[in-house]
Design a protein around this motif. Structure first.
Motif, PDB file in Angstrom:
ATOM      1  N   GLY A  16       0.788  -1.074   0.170  1.00 52.52           N
ATOM      2  CA  GLY A  16       0.275   0.168  -0.049  1.00 52.52           C
ATOM      3  C   GLY A  16       0.919   1.261   0.128  1.00 52.52           C
ATOM      4  O   GLY A  16       0.425   2.435  -0.277  1.00 52.52           O
ATOM      5  N   GLN A  17       2.164   1.127   0.337  1.00 54.50           N
ATOM      6  CA  GLN A  17       2.868   2.405   0.318  1.00 54.50           C
ATOM      7  C   GLN A  17       3.236   2.630  -1.104  1.00 54.50           C
ATOM      8  O   GLN A  17       2.988   1.822  -1.975  1.00 54.50           O
ATOM      9  CB  GLN A  17       4.079   2.069   1.165  1.00 54.50           C
ATOM     10  N   SER A  74      16.476  10.226 -13.982  1.00 50.93           N
ATOM     11  CA  SER A  74      15.259   9.835 -13.979  1.00 50.93           C
ATOM     12  C   SER A  74      14.983   9.163 -12.800  1.00 50.93           C
ATOM     13  O   SER A  74      15.552   8.619 -11.863  1.00 50.93           O
ATOM     14  CB  SER A  74      15.058   8.737 -14.895  1.00 50.93           C
ATOM     15  N   GLU A  75      13.460   9.076 -12.601  1.00 47.57           N
ATOM     16  CA  GLU A  75      12.757   8.463 -11.240  1.00 47.57           C
ATOM     17  C   GLU A  75      11.592   7.608 -11.692  1.00 47.57           C
ATOM     18  O   GLU A  75      11.045   7.782 -12.822  1.00 47.57           O
ATOM     19  CB  GLU A  75      12.331   9.571 -10.328  1.00 47.57           C
ATOM     20  N   LEU A  76      11.527   6.438 -11.117  1.00 50.07           N
ATOM     21  CA  LEU A  76      10.431   5.627 -11.233  1.00 50.07           C
ATOM     22  C   LEU A  76       9.793   5.432  -9.902  1.00 50.07           C
ATOM     23  O   LEU A  76      10.130   5.516  -8.606  1.00 50.07           O
ATOM     24  CB  LEU A  76      10.948   4.040 -11.364  1.00 50.07           C
ATOM     25  N   ASN A  77       8.381   5.926 -10.035  1.00 54.52           N
ATOM     26  CA  ASN A  77       7.378   5.900  -8.766  1.00 54.52           C
ATOM     27  C   ASN A  77       6.595   4.704  -8.950  1.00 54.52           C
ATOM     28  O   ASN A  77       6.088   4.317  -9.974  1.00 54.52           O
ATOM     29  CB  ASN A  77       6.704   7.065  -8.825  1.00 54.52           C
ATOM     30  N   VAL A  78       6.270   3.996  -7.606  1.00 54.56           N
ATOM     31  CA  VAL A  78       5.328   3.128  -7.783  1.00 54.56           C
ATOM     32  C   VAL A  78       4.266   3.185  -6.813  1.00 54.56           C
ATOM     33  O   VAL A  78       4.654   3.381  -5.519  1.00 54.56           O
ATOM     34  CB  VAL A  78       5.793   1.466  -7.579  1.00 54.56           C
ATOM     35  N   ASN A  79       3.036   3.331  -6.873  1.00 54.22           N
ATOM     36  CA  ASN A  79       2.189   3.836  -5.936  1.00 54.22           C
ATOM     37  C   ASN A  79       1.330   2.425  -5.502  1.00 54.22           C
ATOM     38  O   ASN A  79       1.379   1.402  -6.293  1.00 54.22           O
ATOM     39  CB  ASN A  79       1.089   4.749  -6.155  1.00 54.22           C
ATOM     40  N   ALA A  80       0.844   2.522  -4.204  1.00 54.66           N
ATOM     41  CA  ALA A  80      -0.157   1.300  -3.771  1.00 54.66           C
ATOM     42  C   ALA A  80       0.443  -0.027  -4.000  1.00 54.66           C
ATOM     43  O   ALA A  80       0.056  -1.066  -4.776  1.00 54.66           O
ATOM     44  CB  ALA A  80      -1.237   1.298  -4.631  1.00 54.66           C
ATOM     45  N   LEU A  81       1.877  -0.311  -3.476  1.00 54.98           N
ATOM     46  CA  LEU A  81       2.749  -1.379  -3.570  1.00 54.98           C
ATOM     47  C   LEU A  81       1.948  -2.651  -3.379  1.00 54.98           C
ATOM     48  O   LEU A  81       1.273  -2.805  -2.328  1.00 54.98           O
ATOM     49  CB  LEU A  81       3.874  -1.262  -2.785  1.00 54.98           C
ATOM     50  N   LEU A  82       2.149  -3.655  -4.042  1.00 55.19           N
ATOM     51  CA  LEU A  82       1.492  -5.019  -3.930  1.00 55.19           C
ATOM     52  C   LEU A  82       2.894  -5.987  -3.595  1.00 55.19           C
ATOM     53  O   LEU A  82       3.992  -5.679  -4.157  1.00 55.19           O
ATOM     54  CB  LEU A  82       1.143  -5.510  -5.159  1.00 55.19           C
TER      55      LEU A  82
END
Lengths: 115, 109
Positions: A16-17, A74-82
Motif C-alpha cells: 500500500g505504500q 530519471s525517477e521511477l514511482n510505484v504507488n499502492a505497492l503489492l
C-alpha cells in the motif's frame, strides 16, 4: 567515466505504500529505460524516457509512473505497492537511436522488497 | 507463448569447455540481438550485439543469428570459472528490449 548509477541499493516497503527509485544515466547518454526483474526471470520493460517524456511503455499498470529531468536523470514511482512488486528494478541508459544499433547499459539495480 | 524463449538450465561445464547458449523468438519485428551477462545481484552487462544473420566474434565469444529460423546462439570458448553467471539473450523492437529468462552457467575449476 561514470556508468549508470541507481539509488537506493535496497528498499523494504509495506503493502500500500509508495516508493521512488532514482537513476543517473551514463555520461553522454540522454535516454533512460526502466525494467523490472523478478527472481529467476529476465528483465521486463516498464517504460522509456527521452526529452523528459515517456516514449514507450510496456505492459505495466498506471501505478508505475516516471519522470525524466533536464539533466537526463530519471525517477521511477510505484504507488499502492503489492507483494508482487518485489523485484530488482533496473535502469538502463542509451543514446537516441539514429540509423544504427544503440546499446543499453544497465545500472546495478534497486532491490525492492514489499512485505 | 513468450516472445523470447530461453532454456533456463542450469548448465554446468568443466573449465576449458565450450559453452553453448541459445534462444528462439517469435516476433519478426526484432531487428537487433544482444547477449548480456549478469552476476548474482548485479545489473546485466552487455557482452555482444548483432544485427544481421551470421556470426560475430569477440575474443572467446561468438554470437550467431539465424533470422530465417528465428534462432540466436552464443558460444564461449575456453570457458573459465569467472564465466560463471546468468546469460540473458535480448532482442530489440522499437525502443524496448525483450529478454529471455536467462541461462545459469557454472564453470567448474
Amino acid at each position: 567515466d561514470a556508468g549508470v548509477t541507481q539509488s537506493p541499493t535496497h528498499l523494504i516497503k509495506t503493502r500500500g505504500q509508495q516508493v521512488t527509485l532514482r537513476c543517473s544515466p551514463k555520461s553522454g547518454h540522454d535516454t533512460v529505460s526502466w525494467y523490472q526483474q523478478a527472481l529467476g526471470q529476465g528483465p521486463q520493460f516498464i517504460f522509456q524516457y527521452y526529452e523528459e517524456e515517456e516514449r514507450q511503455r510496456g505492459n505495466f499498470p498506471d501505478r508505475f509512473s516516471g519522470h525524466q529531468f533536464p539533466n537526463y536523470s530519471s525517477e521511477l514511482n510505484v504507488n499502492a505497492l503489492l507483494l508482487g512488486d518485489s523485484a530488482l528494478y533496473l535502469c538502463a541508459s542509451s543514446l537516441v537511436p539514429g540509423t544504427g544499433v544503440y546499446e543499453q547499459y544497465f545500472g546495478p539495480g534497486t532491490r525492492l522488497t514489499v512485505t | 507463448q513468450k516472445e523470447v524463449e530461453q532454456d533456463p538450465g542450469p548448465l554446468s561445464v568443466p573449465e576449458g569447455a565450450i559453452v553453448s547458449l541459445n534462444c528462439t523468438y517469435s516476433n519478426s519485428a526484432f531487428q537487433y540481438f544482444m547477449w548480456y551477462r549478469q552476476y548474482s545481484r548485479k545489473g546485466p552487462e552487455l557482452l555482444m550485439y548483432t544485427y544481421s544473420s551470421g556470426n560475430k566474434e569477440d575474443g572467446r565469444f561468438t554470437a550467431q543469428v539465424d533470422k530465417s529460423s528465428k534462432y540466436i546462439s552464443l558460444f564461449i570458448r575456453d570457458s573459465q570459472p569467472s564465466d560463471s553467471a546468468t546469460y540473458l539473450c535480448a532482442m530489440r523492437s522499437d525502443y524496448k528490449l525483450s529478454f529471455g529468462a536467462g541461462t545459469t552457467v557454472t564453470v567448474r575449476a
